[in-house]
Write an enzyme that holds these catalytic residues in place. Structure first.
Site, PDB file in Angstrom:
ATOM      1  N   CYS A  85       0.868  -1.181   0.000  1.00  0.00           N
ATOM      2  CA  CYS A  85       0.000   0.000   0.000  1.00  0.00           C
ATOM      3  C   CYS A  85       0.903   1.228   0.000  1.00  0.00           C
ATOM      4  CB  CYS A  85      -0.913  -0.003   1.223  1.00  0.00           C
ATOM      5  SG  CYS A  85      -2.004   1.425   1.250  1.00  0.00           S
ATOM      6  N   CYS A 235      -3.290   6.782  -4.887  1.00  0.00           N
ATOM      7  CA  CYS A 235      -3.017   5.335  -4.778  1.00  0.00           C
ATOM      8  C   CYS A 235      -1.580   5.027  -5.224  1.00  0.00           C
ATOM      9  CB  CYS A 235      -4.003   4.494  -5.579  1.00  0.00           C
ATOM     10  SG  CYS A 235      -3.836   2.739  -5.250  1.00  0.00           S
TER      11      CYS A 235
HETATM   12  O1  PYC Z   1      -1.884   3.659  -1.956  1.00  0.00           O
HETATM   13  O2  PYC Z   1      -1.333   1.712  -2.750  1.00  0.00           O
HETATM   14  C1  PYC Z   1      -2.128   2.468  -2.207  1.00  0.00           C
HETATM   15  C2  PYC Z   1      -3.457   1.952  -1.805  1.00  0.00           C
HETATM   16  C3  PYC Z   1      -3.948   0.697  -1.987  1.00  0.00           C
HETATM   17  C4  PYC Z   1      -5.232   0.688  -1.436  1.00  0.00           C
HETATM   18  C5  PYC Z   1      -5.470   1.922  -0.921  1.00  0.00           C
HETATM   19  N1  PYC Z   1      -4.367   2.683  -1.152  1.00  0.00           N
END
Ligand code: PYC
Length: 310
Positions: A85, A235
């Protein structure tokens, strides 16, 4: 259970310091499998309301196997244990600094999918050097109920992504409900026809890419997480998969920096270097802020101690 909550561009991370189940001393991948198979009630109780909140990702601190790592960590949301994550790693680095466990500089963290590096520049700013990421399929098409034919790339960035560029729906905050429903339908359709990783790994996240209103920002994304919430940050693992696709599609050179923003407008600075296995080594820079240091109580008489699961 002692926890510290932070947010990375609005996306919350809950670092669990004490009170989690003992996962033994296997590899991080083995401990993550154990968490997923034996302790579902535990991670739901920490992520779901009333103790948790939508979007929350847990970061369970565990002793690392690799001696040169400052910590081992297993990430999860309310529905699944994650391989890696990105926003969670930025939140974890800022939390470790808040606790006085690390200082500004370069450190390594072990995750179930490998060792990642972090550069803590100040109390809030972190660069994550992620695991090697790759594009696995280009222009894969699938029929999606209500949307028609949707075409996207399959990418790996520590988790598995189906990346649709351009998005079938404008990536704006007013469309978050429609984007969520569309992304859930896309994930269902791609997994139904088996459009996942090389070894049949299912897609766990869907990314819709759109333009930003700001000409200096490369793009804006909407990312659906396994628990059907959307990522408030751009993300980190999704941005890694996206960098791999941009590189493989000849749309971004090694070392070139772009800024990607999330659907709510929080930015990451992104770039990559070529990876040893033909993919890319992503670099993701963002900011996190500590919000709370808490002790969670799970009273035996509390009928909602396992969380509200609807
Ligand atoms: O930032 O990789 C990320 C992530 C995965 C799920 C929520 N955030």
């Amino acid at each position: 259970m002692r926890v510290i909550d932070s947010h990375t561009g609005g996306m919350p991370t809950r670092v669990i310091l004490e009170g989690a189940p003992d996962l033994g001393s296997g590899t991080l991948a083995e401990r993550a499998d154990l968490l997923a198979s034996e302790h579902r009630a535990f991670y739901k109780s920490v992520m779901l309301e009333p103790r948790g909140q939508p979007g929350l990702v847990g970061a369970l601190l565990v002793p690392p196997v690799a001696k040169d790592c400052v910590a081992g960590v297993i990430y999860f949301d309310a529905d699944a244990v994650l391989g890696m994550c990105g926003h969670g790693t930025i939140g974890l680095a800022v939390t470790l600094a808040h606790l006085g466990r690390i200082k500004a500089g370069h450190h390594k963290i072990e995750t179930p999918v490998g060792v990642v590096a972090i550069d803590l520049s100040d109390d809030n700013t972190v660069t994550v050097i992620n695991v090697e990421s790759r594009r696995v399929r280009k222009d894969a098409s699938v029929d999606v109920a209500g949307l028609g034919t949707v075409t996207g790339d399959v990418g790996y960035g520590g988790n598995w992504f189906f990346i649709v560029d351009p998005s079938p729906i404008p990536v704006t905050t007013s469309n978050i409900r429609d984007l969520t429903d569309a992304a859930i339908a896309v994930r269902k359709a791609v997994n139904f026809v088996g459009l996942g990783g090389e070894n049949g790994e299912p897609i766990d996240h869907v990314v819709f890419q759109g333009p930003s209103d700001d000409a200096s920002i490369h793009s804006r994304d909407f990312v659906l997480c396994p628990d059907d919430t959307y990522d408030r940050s751009p993300c980190g693992t999704g941005s890694s998969a996206r960098l791999a696709c941009l590189a493989a599609n000849g749309r971004l050179k090694a070392g070139e920096e772009i800024v990607q923003e999330s659907v709510i407008g929080s930015p990451y600075r992104l770039s990559y270097q070529p990876g040893p296995k033909g993919g890319v080594i992503p670099s993701i820079t963002g900011q996190a802020f500590v919000m709370a240091e808490s002790t969670l109580v799970f009273g035996p008489l509390d009928p909602l101690r396992n969380g509200i699961e609807i």
